[in-house]
Write a protein that holds these residues in place. Structure first.
Motif, PDB file in Angstrom:
ATOM      1  N   CYS A  75       0.867  -1.176   0.000  1.00 21.83           N
ATOM      2  CA  CYS A  75       0.000   0.000   0.000  1.00 21.83           C
ATOM      3  C   CYS A  75       0.907   1.230   0.000  1.00 21.83           C
ATOM      4  N   LEU A  76       1.155   1.772  -1.175  1.00 25.59           N
ATOM      5  CA  LEU A  76       2.083   2.893  -1.312  1.00 25.59           C
ATOM      6  C   LEU A  76       1.357   4.223  -1.401  1.00 25.59           C
ATOM      7  N   GLN A  77       0.032   4.190  -1.365  1.00 27.87           N
ATOM      8  CA  GLN A  77      -0.780   5.383  -1.198  1.00 27.87           C
ATOM      9  C   GLN A  77      -2.067   4.981  -0.483  1.00 27.87           C
ATOM     10  N   VAL A 136       4.685   7.490   3.503  1.00 34.93           N
ATOM     11  CA  VAL A 136       6.150   7.444   3.368  1.00 34.93           C
ATOM     12  C   VAL A 136       6.557   5.994   3.588  1.00 34.93           C
ATOM     13  N   PRO A 137       6.873   5.239   2.519  1.00 36.61           N
ATOM     14  CA  PRO A 137       7.117   3.800   2.658  1.00 36.61           C
ATOM     15  C   PRO A 137       8.347   3.484   3.499  1.00 36.61           C
ATOM     16  N   VAL A 138       8.314   2.306   4.094  1.00 33.76           N
ATOM     17  CA  VAL A 138       9.451   1.756   4.840  1.00 33.76           C
ATOM     18  C   VAL A 138       9.727   0.354   4.318  1.00 33.76           C
ATOM     19  N   ILE A 139      10.869  -0.205   4.729  1.00 30.52           N
ATOM     20  CA  ILE A 139      11.160  -1.602   4.420  1.00 30.52           C
ATOM     21  C   ILE A 139      10.382  -2.461   5.413  1.00 30.52           C
ATOM     22  N   TRP A 167       9.043  -2.957   0.211  1.00 32.77           N
ATOM     23  CA  TRP A 167       8.617  -1.605   0.579  1.00 32.77           C
ATOM     24  C   TRP A 167       7.105  -1.562   0.779  1.00 32.77           C
ATOM     25  N   ASP A 168       6.680  -0.859   1.844  1.00 36.32           N
ATOM     26  CA  ASP A 168       5.257  -0.821   2.149  1.00 36.32           C
ATOM     27  C   ASP A 168       4.969   0.367   3.072  1.00 36.32           C
ATOM     28  N   LYS A 209       0.404  -0.120   7.338  1.00 38.26           N
ATOM     29  CA  LYS A 209      -0.009  -1.497   7.038  1.00 38.26           C
ATOM     30  C   LYS A 209       0.845  -2.498   7.815  1.00 38.26           C
ATOM     31  N   LEU A 210       2.136  -2.250   7.903  1.00 40.25           N
ATOM     32  CA  LEU A 210       3.008  -3.113   8.700  1.00 40.25           C
ATOM     33  C   LEU A 210       2.528  -3.169  10.144  1.00 40.25           C
ATOM     34  N   ALA A 211       2.213  -2.010  10.719  1.00 42.01           N
ATOM     35  CA  ALA A 211       1.765  -1.970  12.108  1.00 42.01           C
ATOM     36  C   ALA A 211       0.408  -2.654  12.267  1.00 42.01           C
TER      37      ALA A 211
END
Length: 305
Positions: free
Chosen positions: A118-120, A169-172, A199-200, A204-206
């Motif tokens: 999810c990059l936006q 703002v994407p992270v690894i 990258w995501d 979403k990661l959290a």
């Protein structure tokens, strides 16, 4: 050298290769469909990146054979944690922050987008729409549950979220990150299984960390994770975005629990040796229970009953 099946993955066959004085892990991945995600390339490449930057707490990527969908990794001793504590959360947050301290290195840009990245903002909504579409033709009783519970819940939640335009703002992301993919030895935790990494959106990661049903974190530990992760990344908007998106990703996990009803996912479970006679019944009841516990209570005024 002897091989012992560990049956540790839901998508791949996992073996311990045992020699007289050493052991390793061998993973046999399912052959990717045409144009589909190459799990071997993703996981091996992610671990090579971590190994190159001396990021500890993950296996060493030793060798791969793409033609046979095989990879050889170092063996990490330990067991899945039995009881979670604040110390486990601190180590999980520390791993994510150490990983993302590397995100400005040139080779970090060579990492792919994570699975279902999810990059936006709109990608979160589109992701749910795609997962529900996949479940449109599944067998009963899942079909009725999807149409009568999941689809109306999606409609109610999407109306609340579709107007948001928060910047991402994407992270690894290790993706599918949680203590179900953790090995603990003594007081140290290591993390495994990076077939979805890339990258995501950190939200979403959290959300996925909080939603993971296999080894869920309770409310207090979830708040501790968010405090450490959000402050560590220095993103002032992240906590609010996680709180807004969390019900949507809870609903997504109801869909994930029904994956076995889809032919492609069923074939991966067969490959991994995880198909039991009553697997569909088990997954259906997990999805219903998850919905009733986590999704139904947070739906807006037009609650699904």
């Amino acid at each position: 050298i002897s091989l012992v099946s560990l049956r540790a993955g839901r998508n791949s066959q996992v073996f311990r290769a045992q020699a007289a004085d050493a052991c390793w892990i061998i993973k046999h991945y399912v052959t990717p469909p045409a144009g589909g995600r190459d799990r071997l390339a993703v996981e091996f490449g992610f671990l090579q990146f971590c190994n190159e930057h001396a990021l500890n707490g993950v296996p060493q990527a030793i060798a791969m054979d793409a033609s046979r969908q095989l990879a050889l990794y170092s063996f990490l001793p330990g067991e899945r944690p039995s009881l979670l504590s604040p110390q486990h959360i601190e180590q999980a947050v520390d791993f994510l922050l150490r990983l993302n301290a590397l995100r400005r290195y040139p080779d970090a840009r060579q990492l792919p987008a994570a699975a279902d990245a999810c990059l936006q903002w709109q990608d979160h909504l589109n992701l749910l729409a795609r997962r529900l579409e996949r479940l449109r033709q599944v067998a009963e009783p899942a079909a009725t549950f999807v149409q009568q519970k999941l689809v109306p819940a999606w409609q109610a939640l999407s109306r609340l979220l579709e107007q948001d335009s928060s910047r991402v703002v994407p992270v690894i992301s290790p993706s599918d990150f949680g203590f179900h993919n953790c090995l603990q030895q003594g007081d140290k935790c290591a993390f495994v299984d990076f077939e979805y990494a890339g990258w995501d959106d950190p939200a979403k990661l959290a959300c996925d960390f909080l939603c993971q049903p296999e080894m869920p974190v309770d409310k207090a530990l979830g708040e501790l994770f968010l405090e450490g992760f959000c402050s560590g990344l220095g993103d002032d908007t992240l906590l609010a975005r996680v709180q807004r998106l969390l019900p949507l990703h809870r609903l997504k996990w109801c869909c994930i629990l029904l994956n076995e009803f889809c032919a492609e996912d069923w074939q991966r479970r067969l490959h991994a040796g995880l198909v039991a006679e009553n697997l569909l019944d088990i997954q259906f009841h997990k999805a219903v229970t998850y919905f009733e516990r986590y999704v139904q209570p947070v739906l807006p005024a037009s609650r699904i009953t």
